[in-house]
Design a protein around this motif. Structure first.
Motif, PDB file in Angstrom:
ATOM      1  N   GLU A   1       0.830  -1.209   0.000  1.00  0.00           N
ATOM      2  CA  GLU A   1       0.000   0.000   0.000  1.00  0.00           C
ATOM      3  C   GLU A   1       0.864   1.257   0.000  1.00  0.00           C
ATOM      4  OE1 GLU A   1      -2.982   2.312   3.086  1.00  0.00           O
ATOM      5  OE2 GLU A   1      -2.857   0.129   3.204  1.00  0.00           O
ATOM      6  N   LEU A   2       1.952   1.229   0.772  1.00  0.00           N
ATOM      7  CA  LEU A   2       2.858   2.380   0.805  1.00  0.00           C
ATOM      8  C   LEU A   2       3.515   2.595  -0.553  1.00  0.00           C
ATOM      9  CD1 LEU A   2       4.611   1.884   4.283  1.00  0.00           C
ATOM     10  CD2 LEU A   2       3.014   3.703   3.645  1.00  0.00           C
TER      11      LEU A   2
ATOM     12  N   ALA B   1       8.632  11.727   4.267  1.00  0.00           N
ATOM     13  CA  ALA B   1       7.668  10.672   4.564  1.00  0.00           C
ATOM     14  C   ALA B   1       8.174   9.316   4.084  1.00  0.00           C
ATOM     15  CB  ALA B   1       6.320  10.996   3.923  1.00  0.00           C
ATOM     16  N   GLU B   2       8.860   9.287   2.947  1.00  0.00           N
ATOM     17  CA  GLU B   2       9.449   8.034   2.488  1.00  0.00           C
ATOM     18  C   GLU B   2      10.472   7.509   3.489  1.00  0.00           C
ATOM     19  OE1 GLU B   2       9.211   8.001  -2.373  1.00  0.00           O
ATOM     20  OE2 GLU B   2      10.969   8.918  -1.425  1.00  0.00           O
ATOM     21  N   ASP B   3      11.299   8.425   4.015  1.00  0.00           N
ATOM     22  CA  ASP B   3      12.292   8.016   5.015  1.00  0.00           C
ATOM     23  C   ASP B   3      11.633   7.455   6.267  1.00  0.00           C
ATOM     24  OD1 ASP B   3      14.960   8.151   4.212  1.00  0.00           O
ATOM     25  OD2 ASP B   3      14.993  10.334   4.345  1.00  0.00           O
ATOM     26  N   ARG B   4      10.513   8.059   6.667  1.00  0.00           N
ATOM     27  CA  ARG B   4       9.839   7.632   7.901  1.00  0.00           C
ATOM     28  C   ARG B   4       9.035   6.353   7.717  1.00  0.00           C
ATOM     29  NH1 ARG B   4       8.036  12.878   7.954  1.00  0.00           N
ATOM     30  NH2 ARG B   4       5.922  12.112   7.534  1.00  0.00           N
ATOM     31  N   GLN B   5       8.404   6.194   6.545  1.00  0.00           N
ATOM     32  CA  GLN B   5       7.433   5.115   6.386  1.00  0.00           C
ATOM     33  C   GLN B   5       7.849   4.056   5.370  1.00  0.00           C
ATOM     34  OE1 GLN B   5       3.920   7.466   5.391  1.00  0.00           O
ATOM     35  NE2 GLN B   5       3.236   7.405   7.513  1.00  0.00           N
ATOM     36  N   LEU B   6       8.138   4.497   4.132  1.00  0.00           N
ATOM     37  CA  LEU B   6       8.365   3.526   3.066  1.00  0.00           C
ATOM     38  C   LEU B   6       9.660   2.739   3.250  1.00  0.00           C
ATOM     39  CD1 LEU B   6       7.535   2.280   0.376  1.00  0.00           C
ATOM     40  CD2 LEU B   6       8.709   4.163  -0.778  1.00  0.00           C
ATOM     41  N   TYR B   7      10.767   3.434   3.479  1.00  0.00           N
ATOM     42  CA  TYR B   7      12.053   2.732   3.539  1.00  0.00           C
ATOM     43  C   TYR B   7      12.136   1.754   4.711  1.00  0.00           C
ATOM     44  CZ  TYR B   7      13.592   6.036  -0.063  1.00  0.00           C
ATOM     45  OH  TYR B   7      13.715   6.762  -1.227  1.00  0.00           O
TER      46      TYR B   7
ATOM     47  N   THR C   1      18.130   0.407   1.400  1.00  0.00           N
ATOM     48  CA  THR C   1      17.546   1.726   1.111  1.00  0.00           C
ATOM     49  C   THR C   1      18.449   2.871   1.552  1.00  0.00           C
ATOM     50  OG1 THR C   1      16.345   1.682   3.216  1.00  0.00           O
ATOM     51  CG2 THR C   1      15.188   0.836   1.284  1.00  0.00           C
ATOM     52  N   SER C   2      19.649   2.571   2.023  1.00  0.00           N
ATOM     53  CA  SER C   2      20.515   3.628   2.565  1.00  0.00           C
ATOM     54  C   SER C   2      20.945   4.612   1.483  1.00  0.00           C
ATOM     55  CB  SER C   2      21.750   3.013   3.236  1.00  0.00           C
ATOM     56  OG  SER C   2      22.512   2.268   2.298  1.00  0.00           O
TER      57      SER C   2
END
Length: 203
Positions: A55-56, A111-117, A130-131
């Motif tokens: 979903e993300l 938001a990608e850093d907080r949630q997706l990665y 993902t670094s």
């Protein structure tokens, strides 16, 4: 590497003529390439992902259309500054692009850093997967701040000619980093959902 070392030892012992050695090295190279191509048949698939992670991916892939719209405006404005730096329209256009970067692009990256990665770290095997993308986010923030610093130094409503070269370096650098970053995300992550990934790439 083992095959190549073995071939070199045989050649050093005088048991392998130069022409035969050249053909053998080509054969070793082909074997290595064929072995590497096996990776195309495997890898992480959409159905291996937890539903929340899928979903993300869909959500952030969908936001790439808006990011690309900002990128198009960024590039047009950079070209205007490069060709017509004395145009009174330059500074308002720069301020508008900077506002959109701050209001739309940076929140997306954060938001990608907080949630997706973090959600992808498990399926991909580790945080290291993902670094590189997280480091790209740091560079994007740095370039946006560098861009913003130039805007605060224009009190008379016109660009200072001595600041134009560094401003253009920040603008074109930001354009290049963002485009590469979006392409990498779409190739490495969003392609886990083929339908959504292809849609994001076409925007």
């Amino acid at each position: 590497m083992g095959l190549a070392v073995l071939a070199m030892l045989v050649a050093a012992a005088g048991r392998l003529p130069p022409v035969a050695g050249a053909f053998l090295q080509e054969g070793i190279d082909v074997l290595v390439i064929l072995n590497a191509l096996r990776a195309l048949g495997g890898g992480l698939r959409r159905w291996d992902l937890p539903p929340h992670t899928a979903e993300l991916i869909d959500r952030y892939a969908g936001e790439h259309g808006g990011i690309r719209d900002v990128l198009a405006r960024l590039r047009d404005t950079a070209d205007m500054v490069a060709t017509r730096p004395d145009d009174p329209a330059c500074l308002p256009a720069l301020r508008e692009v900077h506002r959109r970067l701050v209001d739309e692009v940076l929140p997306h990256e954060a938001a990608e850093d907080r949630q997706l990665y973090p959600a992808l770290a498990g399926p991909l095997g580790s945080d290291e997967a993902t670094s590189t993308m997280s480091r790209a986010h740091v560079e994007i923030v740095r370039l946006v701040e560098r861009f913003g610093g130039h805007l605060t130094a224009q009190p008379d409503g016109r660009l200072r000619r001595d600041e134009v070269p560094d401003l253009l370096a920040a603008l074109y650098g930001l354009d290049a980093v963002l485009r590469l970053h979006l392409a990498q995300e779409e190739e490495d992550y969003f392609s886990l959902n083929p339908e959504e990934g292809s849609t994001a790439s076409g925007r």
